[in-house]
Design a protein around this motif. Sequence first.
Motif, short mmCIF file in Angstrom:
data_model
loop_
_atom_site.label_atom_id
_atom_site.label_comp_id
_atom_site.label_asym_id
_atom_site.label_seq_id
_atom_site.Cartn_x
_atom_site.Cartn_y
_atom_site.Cartn_z
N THR A 61 -9.77 5.98 -4.81
CA THR A 61 -8.62 5.23 -4.31
C THR A 61 -8.88 4.87 -2.85
O THR A 61 -9.65 5.55 -2.17
N SER A 62 -8.22 3.82 -2.39
CA SER A 62 -8.33 3.47 -0.98
C SER A 62 -7.12 2.66 -0.56
O SER A 62 -6.42 2.10 -1.40
N CYS A 63 -6.90 2.62 0.73
CA CYS A 63 -5.71 1.95 1.23
C CYS A 63 -5.92 1.53 2.68
O CYS A 63 -6.48 2.29 3.47
N GLU B 63 -6.85 1.33 -6.75
CA GLU B 63 -7.09 2.51 -7.57
C GLU B 63 -8.16 2.15 -8.60
O GLU B 63 -7.97 1.22 -9.39
#
Lengths: 144, 144, 144, 144
Positions: free
Chosen positions: C61-63, C109
């Motif tokens: 996941t990353s944001c 995701e």
Amino acid sequence: MQQNIIERKIMWGDLDALGIVFYPRYYEWFDACGHLFFEKINLNIGELWSEREILFGLAETSCRYFKPARYYQSIRIVTKIDALEEKFLILKHSIQASTDDTLMVEGYENRICLDVSDPKNFKAIDIPEDIYTMLESAKGELRA
Amino acid sequence: MQQNIIERKIMWGDLDALGIVFYPRYYEWFDACGHLFFEKINLNIGELWSEREILFGLAETSCRYFKPARYYQSIRIVTKIDALEEKFLILKHSIQASTDDTLMVEGYENRICLDVSDPKNFKAIDIPEDIYTMLESAKGELRA
Amino acid sequence: MQQNIIERKIMWGDLDALGIVFYPRYYEWFDACGHLFFEKINLNIGELWSEREILFGLAETSCRYFKPARYYQSIRIVTKIDALEEKFLILKHSIQASTDDTLMVEGYENRICLDVSDPKNFKAIDIPEDIYTMLESAKGELRA
Amino acid sequence: MQQNIIERKIMWGDLDALGIVFYPRYYEWFDACGHLFFEKINLNIGELWSEREILFGLAETSCRYFKPARYYQSIRIVTKIDALEEKFLILKHSIQASTDDTLMVEGYENRICLDVSDPKNFKAIDIPEDIYTMLESAKGELRA
């Protein structure tokens, strides 16, 4: 009487916009400290579940807040059995400031014994005798 | 009597390993529903804080669990004032199954009026008269 | 191309001590919005799990955070499929201010298809053909 | 090179319905471990904020999941500086099984230096020189 004691620091993620602990966090800690208490008296909840399909579910919880906890403050959470009945036990969790023992928060969890063998329909049951004996001993009544 | 009603679905992240709602989540929802209730009766908590340095802090909370909520179930959270005193009010939150109105969970928040102008030392104060009047009207006592 | 859109308000419990959203909350919303997206394209995750013992677990996941969200702000979370491969799909979640569409947060995701029939040992598998077809259609590639 | 090491057990409240850690929890731990890392190198975030109105806000986070963590498993979270630039630093958090050092999860936080003196408008600034020196020393570059 046995008790479980945890020391922890208030972390950034525990705080609300006022800079004090957001109150549902206390219940997360109570839940964790309850499990650690059970572990301490040799009642492993994971095994209880996988081997006997028994768990202690919540019937009621409550908490009183006396003094707000702030960033990086050290607190102590003391957990013990406050009451023990045929079908349930009540855990008491007291949170104190580590530095001067001030009582900051006090909470209770009323946990009932559940047969969870049917995942769609948990049933309240009497606490099995061997477990009741462990809890009774941890509560300290036998030491009179 | 005014009340705030929220419908929501139980999401994956609300669940514990038994597949039922992890109980501190209920308190997170109570807190949010309390704020939405205040908003509904035109008491914006953000403004109250920034303009008057007043907030309603928690003195005590409690919750009883009658029936576990599971994945993707629709629930309804009904919030209203249960009691109103000089220095505090009690909010009552009832969680029902949306489909058949079964009562699943019932919780209370005892919120005291706080002067938060000194961020290191909150002081309990009487609820200011204009706010008390709004709360009293929302509680519905004047309608007798 | 299908997308799921959720409007929500930032609540008190989402905030940190700076009065902005505590970042793990964004991931909680991404997870929930992913499930709602699956539901929207008629892929019920609860049924997929109970009937076929398949789930989409997280590989990565990353944001990115462009603009902090504050108390009672209205946001819109838009979820869609960003990539689809044999064994995984990537969901993209964009959070915009409801008032002026400013992009505030953008997250991804990477969800891999898992056989969870053995609870102690999940296995990555190819996405079953019928599900792949639903995802492909939702991604919109067939519409060219 | 300095690093912060935390040992913790996976608790019931960390789990999802599959009995594995719900992934946003990892980010909560990363955030806490970042603060503990700063503390370890004598950079108290609370003082930095109250005395200099500076904080390290998130620009980007990411995480890869190699192996699910389960109830009561012991894990070790190792935090160190992965990169340091004029305006930001990247923290790397590695989660290993305490028993056999298996890498379970690996995450990154890109934290930018923010002037938060105006609570409604945070500004990215160069990391002040004295703090940069502390971070550089913690990163270990000076030891070549």
